[in-house]
Structure formats: C-alpha cells, structure tokens
Write an enzyme that holds these catalytic residues in place. Structure first.
Site, mmCIF file in Angstrom:
data_model
loop_
_atom_site.group_PDB
_atom_site.id
_atom_site.type_symbol
_atom_site.label_atom_id
_atom_site.label_comp_id
_atom_site.label_asym_id
_atom_site.label_seq_id
_atom_site.Cartn_x
_atom_site.Cartn_y
_atom_site.Cartn_z
ATOM 1 N N VAL A 73 6.227 2.945 3.123
ATOM 2 C CA VAL A 73 7.512 3.143 3.808
ATOM 3 C C VAL A 73 8.618 2.380 3.081
ATOM 4 O O VAL A 73 9.722 2.901 2.845
ATOM 5 C CB VAL A 73 7.412 2.694 5.292
ATOM 6 C CG1 VAL A 73 8.772 2.801 5.968
ATOM 7 C CG2 VAL A 73 6.370 3.510 6.041
ATOM 8 N N CYS A 74 8.311 1.147 2.705
ATOM 9 C CA CYS A 74 9.305 0.322 1.990
ATOM 10 C C CYS A 74 9.736 0.985 0.687
ATOM 11 O O CYS A 74 10.909 0.928 0.301
ATOM 12 C CB CYS A 74 8.725 -1.058 1.674
ATOM 13 S SG CYS A 74 8.220 -1.979 3.119
ATOM 14 N N THR A 75 8.778 1.603 0.011
ATOM 15 C CA THR A 75 9.101 2.268 -1.260
ATOM 16 C C THR A 75 10.146 3.360 -1.025
ATOM 17 O O THR A 75 11.126 3.474 -1.780
ATOM 18 C CB THR A 75 7.811 2.857 -1.878
ATOM 19 O OG1 THR A 75 6.879 1.799 -2.066
ATOM 20 C CG2 THR A 75 8.090 3.539 -3.204
#
Ligand code: BEZ
Length: 210
Positions: A44-46
C-alpha cells in the site's frame, strides 16, 4: 499530549533521503504536508508514494512541500525508491524522513501502540506558513489514503485564509463556497460586492473567488 489543530507543528532535525534537514527551515514560508507510512517495501505504501510523486506538481502549484516518514533507515528508503519508480512509474521527488529512533513519530504521535507497537500508522498533518497544524488525519495501515483529498483540503484552507470562505460538503474546486459565519453582512459586502445568495442568515453562498 497529542497534537491538535491550531497547535504549532513541532520542529525537529532528521535524516532524510535528501540529507539532514531542520523541519521548520525546510518548510520556510511554504505550506507543508507531513505524512507517515508504516514500513518500506510494503504494497500500500508503495502505491501511496508513487501517487504522491505523481501529484507533486499539483502540491508545488499551491506552494505546498510534501515530506514522508517511516521508521526505516535512509538507505532502505533509497533502495525502495527504485521499486516505487519501477512499479508506479513515478520516481520519488520529495524527501522521506528516516525516523529509526522514532523521535519524530513520538513528537507527532504517529505510533498507536494498540494498532502496532513499533510501526507508524498513516498520519497526515497539513501545516500552514505560520507553522500551525491545520489538518490531522489518521488512517489504518491497510487503507491507502486519497492524495486528491489532501489537495482538496489545501484548496479549501487557502480559500479560507485568502477570502474568508468555507467549503461545503463534497465541495470540489470551482464550485460555490460559503461565507464564513464570523464575517457579518456589512463586512461581507466589502469582500463580495457582487452579492451572495442567502439560503438562511447563517448560510450565505457565493461563487468561488478566483
Ligand atoms: C502496506 O503498505 O501495504 C501495509 C503496511 C503495513 C500493514 C499493512 C499494509
């Protein structure tokens, strides 16, 4: 005590992917968006960081500097940046804070121990040129944030500061806005010589000022 809207954003020195910074000096006279993400090399962070990089020109247009943070070290951030470019098509174009000692996370209350003892949640702080906190958002690790919404809030805050208007539910840039209740009709006449629509005495609608 945790931070609240209207508080001064705590200052700090930190290592980032663009070298060591002093936060207040780095902000200068600009607006800022400081956001944390739980961990490097996570899916998700990516996607979030790729989207933030894609939207950076929109933040620039509004004189907003963006800066990310996680508790991973700077060399990890830099290696992960390659993956972000490869998978999201946008290279990291803003600094990521390496908060290995959790000093900044502590100042901004970004670790919520009942969610996770060590990793930061998805916090967002919008900070104005006077270094005042103007928005605080907290999302869980499993939900990616909507960066268009951050731009929408910046637009709303900047309109409020410049034109004494507030923005209604689901407002999008270009739509009608509301005269702030603190401006009486006499003062509103000076600011809005073209007039406004009074739906109720407390609900006065005007076209969005330029
Ligand atoms: C993610 O960025 O994909 C993520 C990070 C921590 C927990 C769950 C998801």
């Amino acid at each position: 005590m945790s931070l609240r809207i209207g508080d001064t954003a705590p200052d700090f020195d930190a290592d980032t992917t663009e070298g060591r910074i002093n936060f207040h000096k780095w902000l200068g006279d600009s607006w800022g968006v400081l956001f944390s993400h739980p961990k490097d090399f996570t899916p998700v962070c990516t996607t979030e960081l790729g989207e933030a990089a894609r939207l950076k020109p929109e933040f620039d247009k509004r004189d907003v500097k963006i800066i990310g943070l996680s508790v991973d070290p700077a060399d990890s951030h830099s290696k992960w940046a390659d993956d972000i470019k490869e998978t999201q098509g946008h290279a990291l174009n803003f600094p990521l804070i390496a908060d290995s000692d959790r000093a900044v996370s502590g100042l901004y209350d970004m670790i919520h121990p009942n969610a996770d003892n060590t990793l930061t949640v998805r916090s967002v702080f919008i900070i104005d040129p006077n270094k005042k906190v103007r928005l605080i958002l907290t999302y869980p690790a499993s939900t990616g944030r909507n960066f268009d919404e951050l731009l929408r809030v910046v637009d709303s805050l900047q309109l409020t500061d410049k034109h004494s208007v507030a923005t209604p539910v689901n407002w999008k840039s270009g739509q009608d806005v509301i005269i702030v209740p603190s401006l009486n009709d006499e003062a509103a006449k000076q600011k809005f010589p073209g007039g406004w629509k009074t739906v109720k005495p407390y609900l006065r609608v005007v076209p969005q000022p330029k």
